[in-house]
Design a protein around this motif. Structure first.
Motif, PDB file in Angstrom:
ATOM      1  N   PRO A  99      76.442   5.279  65.226  1.00 18.56           N
ATOM      2  CA  PRO A  99      76.265   4.438  64.036  1.00 18.56           C
ATOM      3  C   PRO A  99      75.516   2.994  64.327  1.00 18.56           C
ATOM      4  CG  PRO A  99      78.348   3.989  65.171  1.00 18.56           C
ATOM      5  CD  PRO A  99      77.553   4.434  66.257  1.00 18.56           C
ATOM      6  N   PRO A 100      75.324   3.189  62.930  1.00 20.09           N
ATOM      7  CA  PRO A 100      74.596   1.907  62.447  1.00 20.09           C
ATOM      8  C   PRO A 100      75.460   0.873  63.453  1.00 20.09           C
ATOM      9  CG  PRO A 100      75.095   2.701  60.157  1.00 20.09           C
ATOM     10  CD  PRO A 100      76.069   3.598  61.903  1.00 20.09           C
ATOM     11  N   PRO A 101      74.598  -0.685  63.265  1.00 19.98           N
ATOM     12  CA  PRO A 101      74.986  -1.959  64.068  1.00 19.98           C
ATOM     13  C   PRO A 101      76.439  -2.170  63.715  1.00 19.98           C
ATOM     14  CG  PRO A 101      72.910  -1.709  64.658  1.00 19.98           C
ATOM     15  CD  PRO A 101      72.965  -0.708  63.244  1.00 19.98           C
ATOM     16  N   GLY A 102      77.486  -3.012  64.570  1.00 19.02           N
ATOM     17  CA  GLY A 102      78.291  -3.328  63.561  1.00 19.02           C
ATOM     18  C   GLY A 102      79.601  -2.367  63.476  1.00 19.02           C
ATOM     19  N   GLN A 103      79.357  -1.178  64.238  1.00 20.44           N
ATOM     20  CA  GLN A 103      79.995   0.608  63.540  1.00 20.44           C
ATOM     21  C   GLN A 103      80.519   1.558  65.167  1.00 20.44           C
ATOM     22  OE1 GLN A 103      79.216   2.789  59.890  1.00 20.44           O
ATOM     23  NE2 GLN A 103      78.876   1.164  58.659  1.00 20.44           N
ATOM     24  N   ASP A 104      81.496   1.434  65.128  1.00 19.57           N
ATOM     25  CA  ASP A 104      81.594   2.144  66.309  1.00 19.57           C
ATOM     26  C   ASP A 104      82.088   3.788  65.740  1.00 19.57           C
ATOM     27  OD1 ASP A 104      82.039   1.350  68.793  1.00 19.57           O
ATOM     28  OD2 ASP A 104      83.766   0.150  68.515  1.00 19.57           O
ATOM     29  N   PHE A 105      81.743   4.955  66.888  1.00 20.09           N
ATOM     30  CA  PHE A 105      81.954   6.530  66.904  1.00 20.09           C
ATOM     31  C   PHE A 105      83.208   6.416  65.985  1.00 20.09           C
ATOM     32  CE2 PHE A 105      78.986   5.585  70.735  1.00 20.09           C
ATOM     33  CZ  PHE A 105      77.982   6.573  69.948  1.00 20.09           C
ATOM     34  N   ALA A 106      83.092   7.291  64.518  1.00 22.89           N
ATOM     35  CA  ALA A 106      84.220   7.742  63.980  1.00 22.89           C
ATOM     36  C   ALA A 106      85.088   8.851  65.073  1.00 22.89           C
ATOM     37  CB  ALA A 106      83.469   8.511  62.896  1.00 22.89           C
ATOM     38  N   ASN A 107      84.847   9.250  66.067  1.00 23.98           N
ATOM     39  CA  ASN A 107      85.796  10.883  66.415  1.00 23.98           C
ATOM     40  C   ASN A 107      86.546   9.310  68.040  1.00 23.98           C
ATOM     41  OD1 ASN A 107      86.818  12.436  66.099  1.00 23.98           O
ATOM     42  ND2 ASN A 107      85.768  13.445  67.538  1.00 23.98           N
ATOM     43  N   GLN A 108      85.772   8.259  68.230  1.00 25.91           N
ATOM     44  CA  GLN A 108      86.214   7.449  69.594  1.00 25.91           C
ATOM     45  C   GLN A 108      87.983   7.594  70.237  1.00 25.91           C
ATOM     46  OE1 GLN A 108      83.827   4.236  68.967  1.00 25.91           O
ATOM     47  NE2 GLN A 108      85.542   2.859  69.214  1.00 25.91           N
ATOM     48  N   ALA A 109      88.777   7.938  69.058  1.00 28.30           N
ATOM     49  CA  ALA A 109      90.126   7.666  69.211  1.00 28.30           C
ATOM     50  C   ALA A 109      90.604   8.613  70.144  1.00 28.30           C
ATOM     51  CB  ALA A 109      90.648   6.930  67.976  1.00 28.30           C
ATOM     52  N   ILE A 110      89.878  10.189  69.697  1.00 30.38           N
ATOM     53  CA  ILE A 110      90.383  11.072  70.143  1.00 30.38           C
ATOM     54  C   ILE A 110      89.311  12.274  70.992  1.00 30.38           C
ATOM     55  CG2 ILE A 110      92.286  11.447  68.318  1.00 30.38           C
ATOM     56  CD1 ILE A 110      89.552  13.216  66.562  1.00 30.38           C
TER      57      ILE A 110
END
Length: 275
Positions: free
Chosen positions: A141-152
């Motif tokens: 993802p863009p700088p400053g954002q984490d992967f949307a699915n990393q929790a699961i």
């Protein structure tokens, strides 16, 4: 022996389509939990027999009253209770979670990881391995954002991962349910959380170890016509990761950090009939 390998259950509630079984034939988790009860190889009960058996167990009366307000035992209530039990299996206490909380981003070095585990995490996030595209929901993802699915760590749709080169007589996954040849060889995936303790792997249990799974993605992907595009190279042929033995070991080590001992040992999920 059952027709397919048993799938890990943690993070089930967050599967995007809401469908269950490897071939996604169950539209809801409530539908899925009743399947093994009726399967003649597993429990082999009719739903009428199920209700009768549960109704005759005196310890269930107070539980049904607590959950539903009265002691009426129905198929719908049994399905709702079992489905909620599965939905409660959420993993969030692994060493990965501890490292992420301290580092602030999955892309940072985790102080609680070994050098090998950090290398494995870095490899997992690299586009050349394709791990991130399927299990974390896409490219960085863009700088400053984490992967949307990393929790699961959960693929959001069934996919064909090149286990076989073409349609099979015995099991084509989603394709056997929909009848659409474009779905042949596509299977639902479970979360990578607790993957180190849920072997064997794949819908048919063909791989005994995570090392074998890594070998498959490294050099064993087969050219199925429905192979997921993320597993194809520039020439549309199965991609090869060309990992070194050290890199393969590092990926296996990283996957081990997703084991949640808190979940595995949680008394809420232990056998209530063993004291």
């Amino acid at each position: 022996m059952t027709g397919r390998n048993s799938m890990g259950l943690s993070e089930s509630r967050w599967y995007a389509t809401g469908r269950f079984f490897w071939d996604e034939r169950a539209a809801t988790l409530e539908e899925q939990v009743l399947g093994p009860i009726q399967n003649e190889v597993e429990m082999g009960l009719t739903l009428t027999e199920l209700v009768e058996r549960v109704s005759t167990r005196p310890y269930y009366r107070e539980l049904f009253i607590a959950a539903f307000g009265d002691d009426a035992v129905t198929t719908e209530r049994i399905a709702r209770a079992l489905a909620q039990f599965v939905r409660a299996m959420a993993s969030y206490r692994s060493r990965f979670d501890e490292g992420l909380a301290a580092a602030g981003s999955i892309r940072g070095e985790f102080a609680n990881f070994t050098a090998e585990e950090n290398l494995g995490k870095d490899l997992f996030l690299q586009p050349r391995t394709a791990c991130v595209a399927c299990h974390l929901g896409g490219p960085p993802p863009p700088p400053g954002q984490d992967f949307a699915n990393q929790a699961i760590f959960l693929p959001l749709e069934p996919l064909n991962n090149g286990l076989d080169a073409g349609p099979l007589e015995d099991d084509n996954g989603v394709g056997d349910v929909t009848g659409d040849p474009a779905d042949d060889g596509r299977f639902k995936s479970s979360s990578l959380r607790n993957i180190a303790v849920t072997g064997p792997y794949m819908h048919d249990g063909r791989f005994a170890t995570l090392a074998e799974v890594i070998d498959h993605y490294d050099s064993g992907i087969q050219p199925h016509p429905n192979l997921d595009p993320r597993l194809r190279g520039p020439n549309q042929q199965p991609r090869r990761m060309n990992l070194t033995p050290v890199e393969k070991g590092a990926l296996v080590a990283f996957l081990g950090t997703l084991t949640d001992e808190g979940l595995l040992g949680d008394p809420k999920f232990s056998d209530p009939f063993v004291r």
